[in-house]
Structures are given as structure tokens and as C-alpha cells.
Design an enzyme around this catalytic site. Structure first.
Site, PDB file in Angstrom:
ATOM      1  N   SER A 103       0.866  -1.186   0.000  1.00  0.00           N
ATOM      2  CA  SER A 103       0.000   0.000   0.000  1.00  0.00           C
ATOM      3  C   SER A 103       0.898   1.229   0.000  1.00  0.00           C
ATOM      4  O   SER A 103       1.493   1.572   1.028  1.00  0.00           O
ATOM      5  CB  SER A 103      -0.912   0.003   1.229  1.00  0.00           C
ATOM      6  OG  SER A 103      -1.815  -1.077   1.173  1.00  0.00           O
ATOM      7  N   LYS A 178      -7.156   1.948  -2.640  1.00  0.00           N
ATOM      8  CA  LYS A 178      -6.751   1.538  -1.291  1.00  0.00           C
ATOM      9  C   LYS A 178      -6.694   2.733  -0.349  1.00  0.00           C
ATOM     10  O   LYS A 178      -7.129   2.653   0.802  1.00  0.00           O
ATOM     11  CB  LYS A 178      -5.386   0.837  -1.330  1.00  0.00           C
ATOM     12  CG  LYS A 178      -4.840   0.445   0.043  1.00  0.00           C
ATOM     13  CD  LYS A 178      -5.780  -0.502   0.804  1.00  0.00           C
ATOM     14  CE  LYS A 178      -5.339  -0.716   2.256  1.00  0.00           C
ATOM     15  NZ  LYS A 178      -4.131  -1.515   2.396  1.00  0.00           N
ATOM     16  N   LYS A 246       0.499   5.740   8.212  1.00  0.00           N
ATOM     17  CA  LYS A 246       1.196   5.760   6.923  1.00  0.00           C
ATOM     18  C   LYS A 246       0.206   5.928   5.783  1.00  0.00           C
ATOM     19  O   LYS A 246       0.422   6.721   4.860  1.00  0.00           O
ATOM     20  CB  LYS A 246       2.000   4.459   6.763  1.00  0.00           C
ATOM     21  CG  LYS A 246       2.788   4.341   5.465  1.00  0.00           C
ATOM     22  CD  LYS A 246       2.077   3.503   4.405  1.00  0.00           C
ATOM     23  CE  LYS A 246       1.998   2.045   4.790  1.00  0.00           C
ATOM     24  NZ  LYS A 246       1.416   1.223   3.691  1.00  0.00           N
TER      25      LYS A 246
END
Length: 304
Positions: A103, A178, A246
């Protein structure tokens, strides 16, 4: 294309997610070449997987190379660093496919794809949702960006690792999906946390409030799973706060580049930052509720 029983696959990155994902490929009878930065997990070391000295060696031997590492700089290192995948593709990359399941930044992904394409190989970004449980059970949701013909070629292998597999668009669009997923999850966690904290401070039983809400329009997977964690105070990950931080950094940095305001995403990130400041980087992301509890000077479960 070779038949499913004849595939030569590569897998770089054998962490909490990558190890079980690679394990499914081995269990399906494929020849799987693996490499990871740290120690190869016992389950993989004892399997039929073939260990390689570098990502370059994996790329030289495999026809489809999967990567599963933590963040954008890690993907860049694995692809283009010393003895990286790109160097393994330099002398025979035509017809091979690189599938990044990490990701990472959608913007960086588009640049990575161009560089891999220049070596004659195809590129798919294929981030996943479902966490460690989904990786172990081969039930991950997989969001893809890339050419449809390449997607169709790789899809039978992806089906060994996931269930809900969708081509979203071109390179970078899988990563965009995502990031969107992580925005929705974070904001839902925040909403559930506020609601249950409000209910508890008002004197209601938060467990019973949660159960009542499960039958109405407020019902959600987050209310079901993470709401229960908030009530029962079970904050072992799961999905660590530092990883969600993140992902929200990706959202906020991309939004800045696109000129888009994401005010509630920023608020969710600040709540995660507060948890991190209190030693909670490794807490499950449902522990965002702890930051709100600090603000209220009240904890779900105590008497109002």
C-alpha cells in the site's frame, strides 16, 4: 501463457502479510522463488519455496513477481535499488509481470510502472484490504491498477490469495482505491468511537447501545468488529495504528498535490498521532477511541 500448474512465481517481502500470501502460492503447487530483507519465516523456509539471494535473482527466475513491503521507499528500493527487481529484468524482462501488493503512493506507483514498462515488463499495482486474517485465510480484497489483459493473465494467481478482486483502472488507480478505503475505515472508526463514548458518558451501557445500532442504518463492519474491541478494551492488532498513519499520510499528501481538502481525514490522523504520542503506535487502529477518551477525561467502561 503457461498453465496454472507450470507457473514460475516470485515473491519479495515475507512479513506478516507476505508470508501467508506466498504460502498459498506454494501450496497451490507453483514454483515460487522468494526473497525478504529479514529472516525467512519458518513456514516458508520449510516449504517448497526456493530462496533467492536478492530481488534481482527472483526477477530473473520468475515470470510473475509479487512484492509486499511496508511503504513507498521500500517498494522503490526493492524495484530499483542495488540488486533490485529492475536489474533482474534488464536482460530478459519482456513478457514478465511485476505485481506490487504493497500500500503505497498512487503518484509514485505511476512512475514505477513507467520504469518497469521501459524494461519490457508489465506492471500492476494490487494493494489489499483484509489484514493478517485475510492474508492467512486467502480472503483479501485486492484492488488493481493496470492493463486489462495483464490483469486477466494474473487473476488466477490472485484468486489464490483473495476473494474480492477488482480492476479499478490504469496504473495507480489500485493504490488510489486503497487510499480511499483507508479514509473510509479511519472515519468510520472515529464515528463509532465518538458514538460509543457519548453513549457511555451519558450513562447507557455501550455494549447494549452497540447491539441496538447493529440492526439499523448505522450498522457497519467497523461497528461490529471495532466497536466490540472498544467496549471490551481489546486493542492488540489487528492493524497497527502506525500502518494506518502511513496510509493517511498517503491520502493527505496526495490530496495536497491534487488540491483537494480532506478535513476529517486530517482530524483522524491527528487522533492517531495522539495515540502514538501516548505509546500506541502498535495498538490496533480501533484504539483511536483512546485519544477521544483523553479529551473527554472519561473511558468507555467506567461509570458515568
Amino acid at each position: 501463457m503457461t498453465t496454472m500448474s507450470q507457473l514460475k512465481l516470485g515473491f519479495v517481502g515475507l512479513g506478516i502479510m507476505g508470508a501467508p500470501m506466498a504460502g498459498h502460492l506454494v501450496a497451490a503447487g507453483h514454483t515460487v522463488y522468494v526473497n525478504t530483507r529479514s529472516k525467512v519465516p519458518d513456514a516458508i523456509a520449510k516449504s517448497a519455496a526456493i530462496q533467492c539471494a536478492s530481488p534481482a535473482e527472483v526477477a530473473e527466475k520468475a515470470d510473475i513477481i509479487f512484492t509486499m513491503v511496508p511503504d513507498t521507499p521500500d517498494v522503490e528500493r526493492v524495484l530499483f535499488g542495488d540488486k533490485g527487481i529492475a536489474s533482474g529484468l534488464a536482460n530478459g524482462g519482456k513478457g514478465k509481470v511485476v505485481v506490487d501488493m504493497s500500500s503505497i503512493s498512487p503518484i509514485a506507483t505511476k512512475e514505477f510502472a513507467k520504469k518497469i514498462n521501459a524494461l519490457g515488463a508489465d506492471y500492476l499495482d494490487a494493494p489489499v484490504s483484509g489484514g493478517e486474517v485475510g492474508a492467512k485465510n486467502a480472503t483479501l480484497s485486492i484492488m488493481l491498477g493496470g492493463e486489462e489483459s495483464v490483469f486477466e493473465r494474473v487473476k488466477p494467481v490472485l484468486e489464490l490469495m483473495g476473494k474480492n478482486i477488482n480492476l479499478v483502472g490504469g496504473n495507480g488507480d489500485g493504490q488510489t482505491a486503497k487510499v480511499a478505503n483507508q479514509i473510509i475505515v479511519a472515519l468510520n472508526i472515529e464515528a463509532v468511537a465518538e458514538a460509543l463514548l457519548f453513549a457511555a458518558k451519558a450513562g447507557a451501557d455501550p455494549a447494549k447501545v452497540r447491539q441496538a445500532l447493529m440492526g439499523g442504518f448505522a450498522s457497519s463492519k467497523i461497528l461490529e468488529v471495532h466497536g466490540e474491541r472498544m467496549v471490551k478494551r481489546t486493542f492488540d492488532p489487528g492493524f497497527r495504528i502506525e500502518l494506518h498513519q502511513k496510509d493517511l499520510n498517503l491520502a493527505l499528501n496526495s490530496a495536497r498535490a491534487l488540491g483537494v481538502s480532506l478535513p476529517n481525514t486530517a482530524t483522524a490522523q491527528e487522533l492517531f498521532n495522539s495515540c502514538s504520542a501516548h505509546g500506541g503506535k502498535a495498538w490496533d487502529h480501533s484504539a483511536m477511541v483512546r485519544a477521544l477518551e483523553k479529551l473527554a477525561n472519561f473511558e468507555i467502561g467506567q461509570k458515568a
